[in-house]
Motif scaffolding. Sequence first.
Motif, PDB file in Angstrom:
ATOM      1  N   LEU A  73       0.844  -1.195   0.000  1.00  0.00           N
ATOM      2  CA  LEU A  73       0.000   0.000   0.000  1.00  0.00           C
ATOM      3  C   LEU A  73       0.879   1.244   0.000  1.00  0.00           C
ATOM      4  O   LEU A  73       1.993   1.223   0.529  1.00  0.00           O
ATOM      5  CB  LEU A  73      -0.882   0.022   1.246  1.00  0.00           C
ATOM      6  CG  LEU A  73      -1.955  -1.058   1.370  1.00  0.00           C
ATOM      7  CD1 LEU A  73      -2.631  -0.936   2.727  1.00  0.00           C
ATOM      8  CD2 LEU A  73      -2.978  -0.948   0.248  1.00  0.00           C
ATOM      9  N   PRO A  74       0.392   2.347  -0.554  1.00  0.00           N
ATOM     10  CA  PRO A  74       1.143   3.606  -0.454  1.00  0.00           C
ATOM     11  C   PRO A  74       1.286   4.028   1.009  1.00  0.00           C
ATOM     12  O   PRO A  74       0.370   3.829   1.828  1.00  0.00           O
ATOM     13  CB  PRO A  74       0.273   4.601  -1.225  1.00  0.00           C
ATOM     14  CG  PRO A  74      -0.597   3.766  -2.107  1.00  0.00           C
ATOM     15  CD  PRO A  74      -0.840   2.495  -1.354  1.00  0.00           C
ATOM     16  N   LEU A  75       2.434   4.608   1.335  1.00  0.00           N
ATOM     17  CA  LEU A  75       2.655   5.133   2.684  1.00  0.00           C
ATOM     18  C   LEU A  75       2.154   6.564   2.708  1.00  0.00           C
ATOM     19  O   LEU A  75       2.760   7.463   2.122  1.00  0.00           O
ATOM     20  CB  LEU A  75       4.145   5.071   3.036  1.00  0.00           C
ATOM     21  CG  LEU A  75       4.743   3.668   3.138  1.00  0.00           C
ATOM     22  CD1 LEU A  75       6.262   3.738   3.262  1.00  0.00           C
ATOM     23  CD2 LEU A  75       4.148   2.911   4.313  1.00  0.00           C
ATOM     24  N   LYS A  76       1.034   6.793   3.413  1.00  0.00           N
ATOM     25  CA  LYS A  76       0.430   8.120   3.412  1.00  0.00           C
ATOM     26  C   LYS A  76      -0.302   8.376   4.723  1.00  0.00           C
ATOM     27  O   LYS A  76      -0.613   7.448   5.478  1.00  0.00           O
ATOM     28  CB  LYS A  76      -0.525   8.288   2.232  1.00  0.00           C
ATOM     29  CG  LYS A  76      -1.632   7.251   2.168  1.00  0.00           C
ATOM     30  CD  LYS A  76      -2.510   7.495   0.954  1.00  0.00           C
ATOM     31  CE  LYS A  76      -3.692   6.529   0.914  1.00  0.00           C
ATOM     32  NZ  LYS A  76      -4.610   6.851  -0.196  1.00  0.00           N
ATOM     33  N   GLN A  77      -0.574   9.651   4.974  1.00  0.00           N
ATOM     34  CA  GLN A  77      -1.115  10.063   6.263  1.00  0.00           C
ATOM     35  C   GLN A  77      -2.522   9.513   6.511  1.00  0.00           C
ATOM     36  O   GLN A  77      -2.903   9.265   7.651  1.00  0.00           O
ATOM     37  CB  GLN A  77      -1.122  11.591   6.386  1.00  0.00           C
ATOM     38  CG  GLN A  77      -1.432  12.080   7.794  1.00  0.00           C
ATOM     39  CD  GLN A  77      -1.087  13.538   7.981  1.00  0.00           C
ATOM     40  OE1 GLN A  77      -0.340  14.116   7.208  1.00  0.00           O
ATOM     41  NE2 GLN A  77      -1.637  14.159   9.012  1.00  0.00           N
ATOM     42  N   ASP A  78      -3.307   9.324   5.458  1.00  0.00           N
ATOM     43  CA  ASP A  78      -4.631   8.739   5.643  1.00  0.00           C
ATOM     44  C   ASP A  78      -4.598   7.252   5.294  1.00  0.00           C
ATOM     45  O   ASP A  78      -5.414   6.745   4.534  1.00  0.00           O
ATOM     46  CB  ASP A  78      -5.682   9.481   4.812  1.00  0.00           C
ATOM     47  CG  ASP A  78      -5.358   9.496   3.330  1.00  0.00           C
ATOM     48  OD1 ASP A  78      -4.203   9.209   2.962  1.00  0.00           O
ATOM     49  OD2 ASP A  78      -6.263   9.789   2.522  1.00  0.00           O
ATOM     50  N   GLY A  79      -3.634   6.563   5.892  1.00  0.00           N
ATOM     51  CA  GLY A  79      -3.444   5.138   5.652  1.00  0.00           C
ATOM     52  C   GLY A  79      -4.417   4.275   6.424  1.00  0.00           C
ATOM     53  O   GLY A  79      -5.461   4.748   6.897  1.00  0.00           O
ATOM     54  N   VAL A  80      -4.049   3.000   6.604  1.00  0.00           N
ATOM     55  CA  VAL A  80      -4.998   2.014   7.130  1.00  0.00           C
ATOM     56  C   VAL A  80      -5.272   2.157   8.628  1.00  0.00           C
ATOM     57  O   VAL A  80      -6.279   1.660   9.121  1.00  0.00           O
ATOM     58  CB  VAL A  80      -4.515   0.579   6.849  1.00  0.00           C
ATOM     59  CG1 VAL A  80      -4.428   0.324   5.360  1.00  0.00           C
ATOM     60  CG2 VAL A  80      -3.180   0.306   7.519  1.00  0.00           C
ATOM     61  N   GLN A  81      -4.382   2.816   9.360  1.00  0.00           N
ATOM     62  CA  GLN A  81      -4.560   2.886  10.815  1.00  0.00           C
ATOM     63  C   GLN A  81      -5.656   3.873  11.193  1.00  0.00           C
ATOM     64  O   GLN A  81      -5.659   5.027  10.764  1.00  0.00           O
ATOM     65  CB  GLN A  81      -3.244   3.266  11.485  1.00  0.00           C
ATOM     66  CG  GLN A  81      -2.122   2.269  11.246  1.00  0.00           C
ATOM     67  CD  GLN A  81      -2.463   0.862  11.716  1.00  0.00           C
ATOM     68  OE1 GLN A  81      -3.133   0.679  12.737  1.00  0.00           O
ATOM     69  NE2 GLN A  81      -1.996  -0.130  10.981  1.00  0.00           N
TER      70      GLN A  81
END
Length: 308
Positions: free
Chosen positions: A54-62
């Motif tokens: 997955l892309p590493l981004k601030q609105d990720g899976v967590q």
Amino acid sequence: MSLPAEFHEIAKRVNNWGRWGADDEIGTLNLITDEVVREAAAAVRSGRRVPLALPLKQDGVQSGMIPGRVNPLHAMVQINQELFGPGTVACNDDIVTMGLQAATHWDALTHVSHSGRVYNGRPAGTVTPHGGAEFGGIDKARHVVSRGVLLDVARALGRDRLDGGHAVTPEDLEAAEDLAGTRVRAGDVVLVRTGQIQVYLAGDREGYGYPSPGLSLRTPEWFHARDVAAVADDTLTFEIFPPEIEDLWLGVHALDLVEMGMLQGQNWNLEELSTACGETGRYAFLLSAMPEPFVGATGTPVAPVAVL
């Protein structure tokens, strides 16, 4: 609250403590031998490369369910800065703060403990506030390149995505094995597709994590019998969530990581791989999934690639 008797019975059957010596820190990765890697390279036919991260981004899976496990926070610390004076080459630099298990990742063998122990019978206290994992940190897993096998459970069961309460069983894995037309063998890295990642990709971060399909308590024995080197899937929790047995949280984690010493991964995007394998009719491939070697870390981001 003590762990149930059923858990301890399975633990005895899958336990690998001492199998590779008292000082072993990589568990089932020992099963990835030179011969296994040579055979994995022979699985490459077209050279097609399929990224699985997955892309590493601030609105990720967590979503905040696990305290402190933050999505990547990216910031620039230099923007076109002429470090050596006016007219010289200008630099751009960035930093990131994130939970090491925030996105597509591997769990180290020390990610969980139970009954005061981590893998190979070491004390859970070997994980410390400042040093992290003194034994069995993710930096010890230096080479994760092997034959990958996609067990597309969702497709094998005739579904696009498994329901949130579906506990993946050994029978499900064997149905996916039949679909794949190949038998999982010693040293393989198994990728289990449930289709759950579709929920996150559609923008429902909360629904992605709970409820979730995932591996059942019966699967560690199946992986142990096949001598699998590592397992990853396309869910936030890896195992079914909420759990099959009330109050037995992360029981599959404890069996895989602590008892068996088997690396496990979460949040792998297996959608493109599912399509590629379905198109070619080939579900085995060369998999490169090298952990980032953070010393003493109990998990790490990974950018795996399947080569068909």
